[in-house]
Design a protein around this motif. Structure first.
Motif, mmCIF file in Angstrom:
data_model
loop_
_atom_site.group_PDB
_atom_site.id
_atom_site.type_symbol
_atom_site.label_atom_id
_atom_site.label_comp_id
_atom_site.label_asym_id
_atom_site.label_seq_id
_atom_site.Cartn_x
_atom_site.Cartn_y
_atom_site.Cartn_z
ATOM 1 N N VAL A 157 0.848 -1.189 0.000
ATOM 2 C CA VAL A 157 0.000 0.000 0.000
ATOM 3 C C VAL A 157 0.880 1.233 0.000
ATOM 4 N N LYS A 158 0.633 2.116 -0.991
ATOM 5 C CA LYS A 158 1.384 3.364 -1.104
ATOM 6 C C LYS A 158 0.417 4.534 -0.913
ATOM 7 N N PRO A 159 0.297 5.055 0.316
ATOM 8 C CA PRO A 159 -0.614 6.178 0.537
ATOM 9 C C PRO A 159 -0.025 7.490 0.039
ATOM 10 N N HIS A 160 -0.890 8.463 -0.177
ATOM 11 C CA HIS A 160 -0.395 9.813 -0.476
ATOM 12 C C HIS A 160 0.356 10.320 0.753
ATOM 13 N N PRO A 161 1.487 10.997 0.565
ATOM 14 C CA PRO A 161 2.293 11.393 1.728
ATOM 15 C C PRO A 161 1.603 12.341 2.693
ATOM 16 N N THR A 162 0.511 12.990 2.282
ATOM 17 C CA THR A 162 -0.214 13.862 3.210
ATOM 18 C C THR A 162 -1.370 13.150 3.892
ATOM 19 N N ALA A 163 -1.629 11.895 3.543
ATOM 20 C CA ALA A 163 -2.768 11.170 4.123
ATOM 21 C C ALA A 163 -2.369 9.728 4.429
ATOM 22 N N ILE A 164 -1.273 9.591 5.173
ATOM 23 C CA ILE A 164 -0.765 8.256 5.493
ATOM 24 C C ILE A 164 -1.590 7.596 6.593
ATOM 25 N N LEU A 165 -1.995 8.370 7.601
ATOM 26 C CA LEU A 165 -2.583 7.801 8.811
ATOM 27 C C LEU A 165 -3.755 6.850 8.553
ATOM 28 N N PRO A 166 -4.755 7.205 7.753
ATOM 29 C CA PRO A 166 -5.870 6.263 7.561
ATOM 30 C C PRO A 166 -5.418 4.923 6.993
ATOM 31 N N MET A 167 -4.487 4.961 6.054
ATOM 32 C CA MET A 167 -4.026 3.714 5.445
ATOM 33 C C MET A 167 -3.070 2.951 6.374
ATOM 34 N N ARG A 175 -2.901 -6.636 8.799
ATOM 35 C CA ARG A 175 -1.801 -7.499 9.249
ATOM 36 C C ARG A 175 -2.189 -8.277 10.508
ATOM 37 N N GLU A 176 -2.881 -7.613 11.438
ATOM 38 C CA GLU A 176 -3.277 -8.295 12.669
ATOM 39 C C GLU A 176 -4.230 -9.463 12.381
ATOM 40 N N VAL A 177 -5.207 -9.229 11.526
ATOM 41 C CA VAL A 177 -6.177 -10.280 11.213
ATOM 42 C C VAL A 177 -5.496 -11.422 10.457
ATOM 43 N N ILE A 178 -4.661 -11.088 9.492
ATOM 44 C CA ILE A 178 -3.968 -12.120 8.711
ATOM 45 C C ILE A 178 -3.093 -12.981 9.614
ATOM 46 N N ALA A 179 -2.338 -12.333 10.497
ATOM 47 C CA ALA A 179 -1.481 -13.082 11.413
ATOM 48 C C ALA A 179 -2.317 -13.936 12.365
ATOM 49 N N GLY A 180 -3.436 -13.388 12.835
ATOM 50 C CA GLY A 180 -4.301 -14.139 13.738
ATOM 51 C C GLY A 180 -4.894 -15.383 13.089
ATOM 52 N N ALA A 181 -5.015 -15.355 11.751
ATOM 53 C CA ALA A 181 -5.539 -16.515 11.022
ATOM 54 C C ALA A 181 -4.436 -17.507 10.664
ATOM 55 N N GLY A 182 -3.204 -17.213 11.063
ATOM 56 C CA GLY A 182 -2.111 -18.153 10.839
ATOM 57 C C GLY A 182 -1.363 -17.970 9.535
ATOM 58 N N PHE A 183 -1.530 -16.816 8.904
ATOM 59 C CA PHE A 183 -0.834 -16.552 7.651
ATOM 60 C C PHE A 183 0.220 -15.456 7.857
ATOM 61 N N PRO A 184 1.193 -15.335 6.954
ATOM 62 C CA PRO A 184 2.234 -14.315 7.113
ATOM 63 C C PRO A 184 1.652 -12.904 6.997
ATOM 64 N N PRO A 185 1.880 -12.043 7.979
ATOM 65 C CA PRO A 185 1.323 -10.685 7.921
ATOM 66 C C PRO A 185 1.892 -9.846 6.791
ATOM 67 N N ASP A 186 3.064 -10.230 6.260
ATOM 68 C CA ASP A 186 3.660 -9.449 5.179
ATOM 69 C C ASP A 186 2.899 -9.577 3.863
ATOM 70 N N LEU A 187 1.750 -10.240 3.894
ATOM 71 C CA LEU A 187 0.852 -10.176 2.734
ATOM 72 C C LEU A 187 0.380 -8.753 2.489
ATOM 73 N N VAL A 188 0.402 -7.916 3.516
ATOM 74 C CA VAL A 188 0.038 -6.499 3.374
ATOM 75 C C VAL A 188 1.103 -5.673 4.069
ATOM 76 N N THR A 189 1.700 -4.763 3.331
ATOM 77 C CA THR A 189 2.730 -3.885 3.886
ATOM 78 C C THR A 189 2.458 -2.445 3.461
ATOM 79 N N LEU A 190 3.151 -1.529 4.122
ATOM 80 C CA LEU A 190 2.968 -0.091 3.885
ATOM 81 C C LEU A 190 4.261 0.499 3.346
#
Length: 417
Positions: A157-167, A175-190
């Motif tokens: 995910v590449k957010p606009h530099p002035t609107a990073i917080l929501p993303m 990442r928390e949900v993915i890891a909790g389901a037993g999968f690698p959290p790096d499926l989603v990165t920022l």
């Protein structure tokens, strides 16, 4: 920096090496690809549920980065964006269901019958890069991220530099949900950057980029569309929205609708009208004709009624996202006064809750057709034009030109980073 307080949010984000992000995404993909589509969809629906549980936090984050009002942040950047995410999951489920798990192929060759039992496996395309825009960060990002994940693809995910917080909040939840389901959290990165040191082109041109979802300006969007290949590219970019007014049954609801839509979120939306074309002879209003000048004056009065009441203006107009927008408004007001008429001047309004909020009421300029250097490209912000044409055919021709040319036709393909 919040457009409402004009103070820094005081939040910093870790920077990641781009190659390391792609390596992490590729490493996380095999286990996710091997999961059943039902498992992936289940994780994605849990993500939606968790995002919904945090919807008010997201609304505050959008409000104090994008400048949306509280109600719009909750709806447009919260519940409606999540609804679009669920819709994307439904489409992903339908597309994956179209591929059978197996099929029996049979053909006779002379006296021999050949039978093959074919098995099919869904294979992800690769790493997706999702660009989130400054004013509506979650609107297209949620469905893009969920569609990619559901079909087995990791997302950077590449957010606009002035609107990073929501993303950043969204990525943390993913990442928390993915890891909790037993999968690698790096499926989603920022992947964060700055206005001074952008990385968008590096992401688009990275050899491991397989999908690009882009929402943002037509200038950079044109470059993305031209350079994303061989990655699949999905884009929504800005443009010039036009209205041709030739005749109406009732004038008041038309004027009220135009005034509201030209004021909503200070016209910082892809649906905001900018150019209103009126034939010189005027428009037919329930059997009588109203002159073009009178129409412009009526529209200015209706917009002014919204702008003149801060309690009404605040939830409708909200705040100005970019600090550069007021300067653009002043520049076009000066040009409009020289080459046409300023039907409604733009001024700050006093926000009833945030005394320092960056606000501007809409600028409305009356001008003759032909001044396309002023209105022929998108002027992002509360800026509108009432454009007089020779006749209704001329109005349609101008509107069609707006649609064809967009806001990037004369810009070089490498005009911005």
């Amino acid at each position: 920096i919040s457009p409402y307080t004009l103070e820094p949010l005081g939040i910093d984000y870790p920077r990641a090496d781009i190659d390391a992000l792609f390596a992490a995404a590729r490493s996380a993909m095999p286990a996710w690809a091997a999961a059943t589509r039902q498992a992936r969809l289940g994780v994605c629906m849990e993500i939606v549920d968790r995002l919904y549980g945090n919807v008010f936090e997201t609304a505050q984050a959008v409000m104090h980065t994008a400048g949306q009002s509280g109600p719009m942040s909750y709806a447009g950047s919260g519940t409606n964006a999540l609804d679009r995410g669920v819709e994307a999951l439904a489409y992903a489920q339908a597309a994956m269901s179209d591929v059978p798990a197996e099929a029996l192929w049979e053909r006779r060759f002379g006296s021999t019958t050949i039978r093959l039992r074919k098995r099919y496996q869904l294979v992800p395309r690769g790493v997706a890069v999702c660009f989130a825009c400054a004013t509506f960060p979650t609107w297209n990002a949620y469905p893009a991220m969920l569609a990619s994940l559901a079909t087995g693809n990791p997302v950077i995910v590449k957010p606009h530099p002035t609107a990073i917080l929501p993303m950043a909040l969204a990525v943390r939840t993913f990442r928390e949900v993915i890891a909790g389901a037993g999968f690698p959290p790096d499926l989603v990165t920022l992947c964060v950057d700055t206005v001074e040191a952008p990385v968008g082109k590096l992401l688009v041109k990275h050899p491991q980029t397989a999908i690009v979802d882009f929402t943002g300006s037509a200038r950079f969007g044109a470059w993305v569309e031209a350079n994303a290949h061989p990655a699949l590219c999905y884009s929504e970019t800005s443009g010039v929205n036009t209205v041709v007014v030739e005749s109406v049954d009732q004038l008041e609801p038309v004027i009220r609708s135009l005034a509201t839509t030209m004021s909503l979120f200070s016209a910082q939306m892809c649906t905001s009208p900018q150019n209103v074309y009126v034939p010189r002879e005027g428009i037919l209003c329930g059997g009588r004709r109203m002159g073009a000048d009178d129409f412009g004056a009526a529209l200015a009065t209706a917009i002014g009624a919204i702008a003149g009441d801060p309690k009404r203006a605040a939830p409708i107009m909200a705040a100005i996202q970019s600090p550069g927008t007021p300067a653009l408004i002043d520049e076009l007001a000066e040009a409009g006064s020289r080459r046409g008429r300023v039907l409604l001047a733009s001024t700050p309004y006093a926000h009833p809750e945030f005394a320092r909020a960056r606000t501007r009421t809409p600028l409305l300029v009356g001008i003759e057709a032909g001044a396309r250097d002023l209105y022929g490209e998108e002027r992002f912000g509360p800026i509108g034009f009432v454009i007089t044409t020779d006749d209704r055919n001329g109005a349609l021709a101008e509107a069609a030109s707006d649609a064809r040319a967009g806001s990037f036709a004369k810009l070089p393909p490498d005009c911005c980073p």
